[in-house]
Design a protein around this motif. Sequence first.
Motif, short mmCIF file in Angstrom:
data_model
loop_
_atom_site.label_atom_id
_atom_site.label_comp_id
_atom_site.label_asym_id
_atom_site.label_seq_id
_atom_site.Cartn_x
_atom_site.Cartn_y
_atom_site.Cartn_z
N HIS A 158 39.51 9.72 -47.72
CA HIS A 158 40.17 10.21 -48.86
C HIS A 158 40.02 11.73 -49.09
CE1 HIS A 158 41.56 10.33 -53.07
NE2 HIS A 158 40.54 10.73 -53.42
N SER A 159 40.83 12.43 -49.14
CA SER A 159 40.99 14.09 -49.46
C SER A 159 40.86 14.31 -50.93
CB SER A 159 42.14 14.55 -48.83
OG SER A 159 43.22 14.08 -49.52
N GLY A 160 40.35 15.53 -51.15
CA GLY A 160 40.22 16.06 -52.26
C GLY A 160 38.55 16.05 -52.80
N ASP A 161 38.47 16.12 -54.19
CA ASP A 161 36.98 16.37 -54.65
C ASP A 161 36.51 14.89 -54.71
OD1 ASP A 161 34.68 16.81 -56.05
OD2 ASP A 161 35.81 17.06 -58.07
N LYS A 162 35.49 14.62 -54.08
CA LYS A 162 34.79 13.26 -54.40
C LYS A 162 33.31 13.42 -55.08
CE LYS A 162 35.63 12.70 -49.81
NZ LYS A 162 35.48 12.01 -48.64
N SER A 163 33.23 14.29 -55.59
CA SER A 163 31.92 14.70 -56.38
C SER A 163 31.80 13.60 -57.49
CB SER A 163 31.83 15.99 -57.03
OG SER A 163 32.71 16.21 -58.02
N HIS A 164 32.71 13.02 -57.87
CA HIS A 164 32.76 11.89 -59.12
C HIS A 164 32.25 10.63 -58.71
CE1 HIS A 164 36.62 11.38 -57.76
NE2 HIS A 164 36.69 10.47 -58.45
N ILE A 165 32.46 10.60 -57.17
CA ILE A 165 32.23 9.13 -56.58
C ILE A 165 30.66 9.29 -55.79
CG2 ILE A 165 32.94 7.57 -54.95
CD1 ILE A 165 35.89 8.87 -55.11
N TYR A 166 29.92 8.27 -56.23
CA TYR A 166 28.68 8.23 -55.69
C TYR A 166 28.33 7.03 -54.79
CZ TYR A 166 23.31 7.69 -55.72
OH TYR A 166 22.03 7.51 -55.38
N LEU A 167 27.70 7.30 -53.70
CA LEU A 167 27.42 6.28 -52.55
C LEU A 167 26.13 5.76 -52.72
CD1 LEU A 167 29.15 7.65 -49.29
CD2 LEU A 167 30.09 5.90 -50.61
N ALA A 168 26.01 4.73 -53.46
CA ALA A 168 24.92 4.08 -53.66
C ALA A 168 23.86 3.52 -52.56
CB ALA A 168 24.69 2.87 -54.81
N LYS A 169 22.66 3.54 -52.47
CA LYS A 169 21.84 2.81 -51.64
C LYS A 169 21.63 1.47 -51.92
CE LYS A 169 19.42 7.23 -50.21
NZ LYS A 169 20.23 8.16 -51.32
N GLU A 170 21.53 1.24 -53.13
CA GLU A 170 21.10 -0.17 -53.69
C GLU A 170 22.38 -0.95 -53.55
OE1 GLU A 170 18.13 -1.12 -53.89
OE2 GLU A 170 16.98 0.83 -54.01
N ARG A 171 22.28 -2.50 -53.56
CA ARG A 171 23.27 -3.46 -53.63
C ARG A 171 23.52 -3.71 -55.14
NH1 ARG A 171 24.05 -6.63 -49.43
NH2 ARG A 171 24.14 -8.41 -50.69
N ALA A 173 24.47 -4.95 -58.58
CA ALA A 173 23.98 -4.10 -59.77
C ALA A 173 22.99 -3.05 -59.76
CB ALA A 173 23.48 -5.49 -60.87
N ALA A 174 22.11 -3.18 -58.98
CA ALA A 174 21.14 -1.99 -58.76
C ALA A 174 21.61 -0.94 -58.36
CB ALA A 174 20.14 -2.74 -57.47
N GLY A 175 22.97 -0.94 -57.44
CA GLY A 175 23.54 0.22 -56.87
C GLY A 175 24.15 0.81 -58.45
N ILE A 176 24.63 0.14 -59.04
CA ILE A 176 25.24 0.49 -60.34
C ILE A 176 24.52 1.15 -61.23
CG2 ILE A 176 26.33 0.01 -62.53
CD1 ILE A 176 27.85 -2.46 -61.07
N LEU A 177 23.14 0.82 -61.27
CA LEU A 177 22.07 1.40 -62.17
C LEU A 177 21.79 2.68 -61.47
CD1 LEU A 177 19.80 -1.49 -63.24
CD2 LEU A 177 21.39 -0.22 -64.79
N GLU A 178 21.96 2.82 -59.95
CA GLU A 178 21.44 3.85 -59.44
C GLU A 178 22.39 4.92 -59.88
OE1 GLU A 178 21.34 5.10 -54.73
OE2 GLU A 178 21.19 3.18 -55.11
N ALA A 179 23.49 4.57 -59.92
CA ALA A 179 24.76 5.58 -60.12
C ALA A 179 24.39 6.17 -61.56
CB ALA A 179 26.20 5.09 -59.79
N MET A 180 24.17 5.42 -62.35
CA MET A 180 24.07 5.66 -63.83
C MET A 180 23.04 6.74 -63.91
SD MET A 180 24.53 2.06 -65.63
CE MET A 180 24.29 2.62 -67.55
N GLN A 181 22.09 6.63 -63.18
CA GLN A 181 20.92 7.49 -63.08
C GLN A 181 21.41 8.67 -62.52
OE1 GLN A 181 18.02 5.38 -61.08
NE2 GLN A 181 17.09 4.12 -63.08
#
Length: 323
Positions: A158-171, A173-181
């Motif tokens: 995917h081209s363009g700005d990707k700063s708003h997309i976070y690649l979580a390490k956790e699986r 719902a834990a990955g969602i909480l990681e992104a919220m933080q």
Amino acid sequence: MSVGTEIRYGDTMAPDLGWEEELNQGWDRDAIVEEGKKLDLKFQVESEQRPHKVSFYVEKDKAEEVIKTLTEKFKERQLNAKIIYSGGLDLDVLPTGAGKGQALAYLMKKLKAEGRAPGHTLVCGDSGNDAELFTVPDVYGVIVGNAMEELLKWHSEHSGDKSHIYLAKERCAAGILEAMQHFDLQPNVSPRDQARSIGTVGEASQMTASTVAHKVVDYLLLMENWLKGGVDKSDTVFSRLKSSLAPDASYVHAFGIITNPYEEIDTIRELHGVMKEKPFCMWVDRVRVEKMSDTTYLARFDKWEKLGELFSNKLLAILVLWT
């Protein structure tokens, strides 16, 4: 829901009729089914077939050829349809204007028009059919740690700005909480994990459905701590339990009995610590609050209790009168 072809609200799952009307424009579901049958494609189970979604099983090694053929057929017949392939097996045909991204964009536009635009929006994905979510303007995104290769490939290409997309390490719902933080989208801490202070209920003029829901959770967690001996056996703590209830409050149990929790609470005083050192916990789920008058709120919720491996679940309703 259904790869962005359905939007539903509340406990009754009421459909968004405006979204349905948009998707109806130029949609010929029978023609899609007909083309699938011509290619002898395997239809998914009946529950996966929706008014604006026709779903097939297509093996990964055959997907490219099938998608190419279907696309040509749709173009020949000028059908309003697009194809989304995900999970190495699921091929969904939707109206061109459908999809998770389009559904979210529609919903955000609708909420803004109603003066209820969200302050922040976080989208979460783990497969290819989630990719469109990350292209919606003004949203944060998280690709969870257990995401499929197809979504990770989309992200890398995917081209363009990707700063708003976070690649979580956790699986999951834990990955969602990681992104919220990561994006500092707070609060994301359970009331059970927050430091709890002794206090009293606010005045009626300060109450809202949200604060009433919080008081319900706060009350039951304090009750749990009282039974487990996790708080002091003091008049101050016990008065907090009573302060969450009006003297004329009503507790409507699922089995029809109506009691007064303000009066019943006195029976709890001598049960302090009865569950100490036992694997006991209680929690409340799906709190729904309705304002009945300036001083009356009706809160419905599911209350769960666990002692060891034993669970109990009761659907309860409590009528809380704030005076």
